[in-house]
Scaffold this motif. Structure first.
Motif, PDB file in Angstrom:
ATOM      1  N   GLU A  63       0.816  -1.207   0.000  1.00  0.00           N
ATOM      2  CA  GLU A  63       0.000   0.000   0.000  1.00  0.00           C
ATOM      3  C   GLU A  63       0.856   1.267   0.000  1.00  0.00           C
ATOM      4  OE1 GLU A  63       1.071  -0.685   4.217  1.00  0.00           O
ATOM      5  OE2 GLU A  63       0.472  -1.986   2.544  1.00  0.00           O
ATOM      6  N   LEU A  64       2.080   1.171   0.558  1.00  0.00           N
ATOM      7  CA  LEU A  64       2.966   2.344   0.572  1.00  0.00           C
ATOM      8  C   LEU A  64       3.552   2.611  -0.814  1.00  0.00           C
ATOM      9  CD1 LEU A  64       4.801   2.019   4.003  1.00  0.00           C
ATOM     10  CD2 LEU A  64       2.955   3.572   3.365  1.00  0.00           C
ATOM     11  N   LEU A  65       3.858   1.557  -1.561  1.00  0.00           N
ATOM     12  CA  LEU A  65       4.274   1.744  -2.950  1.00  0.00           C
ATOM     13  C   LEU A  65       3.167   2.446  -3.723  1.00  0.00           C
ATOM     14  CD1 LEU A  65       5.977   1.260  -5.535  1.00  0.00           C
ATOM     15  CD2 LEU A  65       4.956  -1.024  -5.641  1.00  0.00           C
ATOM     16  N   ASP A  66       1.938   1.985  -3.545  1.00  0.00           N
ATOM     17  CA  ASP A  66       0.800   2.592  -4.245  1.00  0.00           C
ATOM     18  C   ASP A  66       0.639   4.059  -3.851  1.00  0.00           C
ATOM     19  OD1 ASP A  66       0.318   0.137  -5.411  1.00  0.00           O
ATOM     20  OD2 ASP A  66      -1.284  -0.412  -4.001  1.00  0.00           O
ATOM     21  N   GLU A  67       0.827   4.351  -2.560  1.00  0.00           N
ATOM     22  CA  GLU A  67       0.645   5.724  -2.085  1.00  0.00           C
ATOM     23  C   GLU A  67       1.729   6.654  -2.609  1.00  0.00           C
ATOM     24  OE1 GLU A  67      -1.288   8.838  -0.039  1.00  0.00           O
ATOM     25  OE2 GLU A  67      -1.907   6.880  -0.796  1.00  0.00           O
ATOM     26  N   VAL A  68       2.957   6.163  -2.656  1.00  0.00           N
ATOM     27  CA  VAL A  68       4.056   6.964  -3.215  1.00  0.00           C
ATOM     28  C   VAL A  68       3.742   7.309  -4.661  1.00  0.00           C
ATOM     29  CG1 VAL A  68       6.472   6.844  -3.966  1.00  0.00           C
ATOM     30  CG2 VAL A  68       5.855   6.142  -1.640  1.00  0.00           C
ATOM     31  N   ARG A  69       3.309   6.338  -5.427  1.00  0.00           N
ATOM     32  CA  ARG A  69       2.972   6.589  -6.832  1.00  0.00           C
ATOM     33  C   ARG A  69       1.747   7.506  -6.952  1.00  0.00           C
ATOM     34  NH1 ARG A  69       4.539   0.770  -9.006  1.00  0.00           N
ATOM     35  NH2 ARG A  69       6.395   1.353 -10.194  1.00  0.00           N
ATOM     36  N   ARG A  70       0.750   7.287  -6.118  1.00  0.00           N
ATOM     37  CA  ARG A  70      -0.472   8.094  -6.182  1.00  0.00           C
ATOM     38  C   ARG A  70      -0.166   9.571  -5.984  1.00  0.00           C
ATOM     39  NH1 ARG A  70      -4.129  10.630  -3.379  1.00  0.00           N
ATOM     40  NH2 ARG A  70      -3.140  10.296  -1.362  1.00  0.00           N
ATOM     41  N   ARG A  71       0.836   9.850  -5.155  1.00  0.00           N
ATOM     42  CA  ARG A  71       1.190  11.250  -4.875  1.00  0.00           C
ATOM     43  C   ARG A  71       2.153  11.834  -5.910  1.00  0.00           C
ATOM     44  NH1 ARG A  71       1.043  12.523   1.531  1.00  0.00           N
ATOM     45  NH2 ARG A  71      -0.313  10.815   2.190  1.00  0.00           N
ATOM     46  N   GLY A  72       2.447  11.079  -6.951  1.00  0.00           N
ATOM     47  CA  GLY A  72       3.197  11.624  -8.071  1.00  0.00           C
ATOM     48  C   GLY A  72       4.702  11.511  -7.983  1.00  0.00           C
ATOM     49  N   HIS A  73       5.187  10.656  -7.079  1.00  0.00           N
ATOM     50  CA  HIS A  73       6.628  10.471  -6.949  1.00  0.00           C
ATOM     51  C   HIS A  73       7.091   9.317  -7.835  1.00  0.00           C
ATOM     52  CE1 HIS A  73       6.489  13.247  -3.592  1.00  0.00           C
ATOM     53  NE2 HIS A  73       5.487  12.542  -3.094  1.00  0.00           N
ATOM     54  N   ALA A  74       8.376   9.312  -8.140  1.00  0.00           N
ATOM     55  CA  ALA A  74       8.974   8.226  -8.913  1.00  0.00           C
ATOM     56  C   ALA A  74       9.467   7.143  -7.961  1.00  0.00           C
ATOM     57  CB  ALA A  74      10.135   8.757  -9.748  1.00  0.00           C
ATOM     58  N   VAL A  75       9.572   5.921  -8.482  1.00  0.00           N
ATOM     59  CA  VAL A  75      10.091   4.812  -7.680  1.00  0.00           C
ATOM     60  C   VAL A  75      11.200   4.108  -8.450  1.00  0.00           C
ATOM     61  CG1 VAL A  75       7.921   4.464  -6.435  1.00  0.00           C
ATOM     62  CG2 VAL A  75       8.372   3.162  -8.528  1.00  0.00           C
ATOM     63  N   GLY A  76      12.085   3.466  -7.688  1.00  0.00           N
ATOM     64  CA  GLY A  76      13.174   2.718  -8.281  1.00  0.00           C
ATOM     65  C   GLY A  76      13.443   1.446  -7.498  1.00  0.00           C
ATOM     66  N   ASN A  77      14.204   0.572  -8.111  1.00  0.00           N
ATOM     67  CA  ASN A  77      14.558  -0.744  -7.578  1.00  0.00           C
ATOM     68  C   ASN A  77      15.844  -0.629  -6.753  1.00  0.00           C
ATOM     69  OD1 ASN A  77      15.580  -3.422  -7.372  1.00  0.00           O
ATOM     70  ND2 ASN A  77      14.617  -4.016  -9.296  1.00  0.00           N
ATOM     71  N   ALA A  98      15.696  -8.900 -10.099  1.00  0.00           N
ATOM     72  CA  ALA A  98      14.510  -9.345 -10.829  1.00  0.00           C
ATOM     73  C   ALA A  98      13.313  -9.535  -9.899  1.00  0.00           C
ATOM     74  CB  ALA A  98      14.815 -10.641 -11.572  1.00  0.00           C
ATOM     75  N   ASP A  99      13.550 -10.110  -8.718  1.00  0.00           N
ATOM     76  CA  ASP A  99      12.456 -10.298  -7.756  1.00  0.00           C
ATOM     77  C   ASP A  99      11.862  -8.956  -7.329  1.00  0.00           C
ATOM     78  OD1 ASP A  99      12.812 -13.011  -7.917  1.00  0.00           O
ATOM     79  OD2 ASP A  99      13.824 -13.216  -5.972  1.00  0.00           O
ATOM     80  N   ALA A 100      12.735  -7.985  -7.091  1.00  0.00           N
ATOM     81  CA  ALA A 100      12.252  -6.656  -6.720  1.00  0.00           C
ATOM     82  C   ALA A 100      11.505  -6.013  -7.880  1.00  0.00           C
ATOM     83  CB  ALA A 100      13.415  -5.779  -6.265  1.00  0.00           C
ATOM     84  N   ASP A 101      11.993  -6.227  -9.084  1.00  0.00           N
ATOM     85  CA  ASP A 101      11.370  -5.633 -10.268  1.00  0.00           C
ATOM     86  C   ASP A 101       9.939  -6.121 -10.450  1.00  0.00           C
ATOM     87  OD1 ASP A 101      11.247  -4.084 -12.609  1.00  0.00           O
ATOM     88  OD2 ASP A 101      11.840  -5.784 -13.848  1.00  0.00           O
ATOM     89  N   GLU A 102       9.686  -7.375 -10.102  1.00  0.00           N
ATOM     90  CA  GLU A 102       8.324  -7.914 -10.220  1.00  0.00           C
ATOM     91  C   GLU A 102       7.342  -7.145  -9.343  1.00  0.00           C
ATOM     92  OE1 GLU A 102       8.193 -12.106  -9.560  1.00  0.00           O
ATOM     93  OE2 GLU A 102       9.680 -12.534 -11.121  1.00  0.00           O
ATOM     94  N   LEU A 103       7.829  -6.612  -8.230  1.00  0.00           N
ATOM     95  CA  LEU A 103       6.970  -5.870  -7.306  1.00  0.00           C
ATOM     96  C   LEU A 103       6.943  -4.379  -7.612  1.00  0.00           C
ATOM     97  CD1 LEU A 103       8.135  -7.566  -3.984  1.00  0.00           C
ATOM     98  CD2 LEU A 103       5.968  -7.948  -5.173  1.00  0.00           C
ATOM     99  N   ILE A 104       8.089  -3.834  -8.047  1.00  0.00           N
ATOM    100  CA  ILE A 104       8.237  -2.381  -8.176  1.00  0.00           C
ATOM    101  C   ILE A 104       7.993  -1.908  -9.595  1.00  0.00           C
ATOM    102  CG2 ILE A 104       9.863  -0.458  -7.895  1.00  0.00           C
ATOM    103  CD1 ILE A 104      11.215  -2.266  -5.684  1.00  0.00           C
ATOM    104  N   GLY A 105       8.529  -2.646 -10.578  1.00  0.00           N
ATOM    105  CA  GLY A 105       8.287  -2.316 -11.973  1.00  0.00           C
ATOM    106  C   GLY A 105       8.827  -0.959 -12.383  1.00  0.00           C
TER     107      GLY A 105
END
Length: 198
Positions: A63-77, A98-105
């Motif tokens: 849910e925190l990954l989703d919230e970071v993205r919802r607020r317009g921030h970028a994410v990385g692996n 690769a395992d992290a990439d499956e979750l973070i994309g």
């Protein structure tokens, strides 16, 4: 400086014509005790940043990954288990990424502690944009006062700087009080704060 010469394909700074930019980045989250507080501070100043996330933390707190993205921030692996490439085989390192990439994309990747082998860099760089940094705040260091952490930003930030904070329990007591002051200082000194990839 030598490390930068070893990895010229990595992104260390980003200069943009006509704009004095800096890039706030946060490593090691997302952590429920820290990341939401960081998001609130960034919202207060209408600033966007980039979060390099550990896959295990994302698995525990999607849910925190989703919230970071919802607020317009970028994410990385930042790998699945925050492992250092120099301490493991390429197969183990590649599986972690690769395992992290499956979750973070994300096509953004930062090696934990900024450490990896030359062969790992060459291979990872074929798929990801490897993002390093030129300002490390050292907010994780319990021997530093918040004032010293802020001074690291003031002393080393320049046009195009990629600045590293940590949204981790280890850094929380220094990072959270410093972050608003760092943002205010950067804005007052003419920096535009942008997320990576923009």
């Amino acid at each position: 400086m030598l490390y930068r010469l070893l990895f010229p394909e990595a992104i260390w700074r980003i200069n943009r014509p006509g704009i004095k930019a800096a890039y706030l980045t946060f490593d090691d989250g997302p952590i429920p005790e820290v990341t939401p507080a960081v998001l609130e501070i960034l919202d207060r100043y209408n600033v966007k940043a980039t979060f390099f996330m550990v896959g295990d933390n994302v698995a525990r707190h999607p849910e925190l990954l989703d919230e970071v993205r919802r607020r317009g921030h970028a994410v990385g692996n930042h790998t699945m288990k925050h492992i250092q490439g120099i301490k493991c085989t390429w197969r183990t390192y590649a599986r972690n990424i690769a395992d992290a990439d499956e979750l973070i994309g994300s096509r953004l990747f930062r090696p934990p502690h900024g450490l990896m082998k030359r062969i790992q860099m060459r291979t990872v760089n074929q798929r990801y944009n490897v993002v390093m940094y030129d300002v490390i705040t050292r907010d994780y260091n319990s021997k530093l006062t918040p004032e010293r952490v802020l001074d690291n930003v003031k002393r080393y930030a320049r046009d195009g700087s990629i600045i590293v904070f940590h949204d981790s329990l280890k850094a929380r007591d220094r990072m959270l009080p410093v972050l608003p002051q760092a943002i205010e200082w950067l804005l007052a000194n003419g920096f535009t704060l942008l997320p990576l990839g923009q």
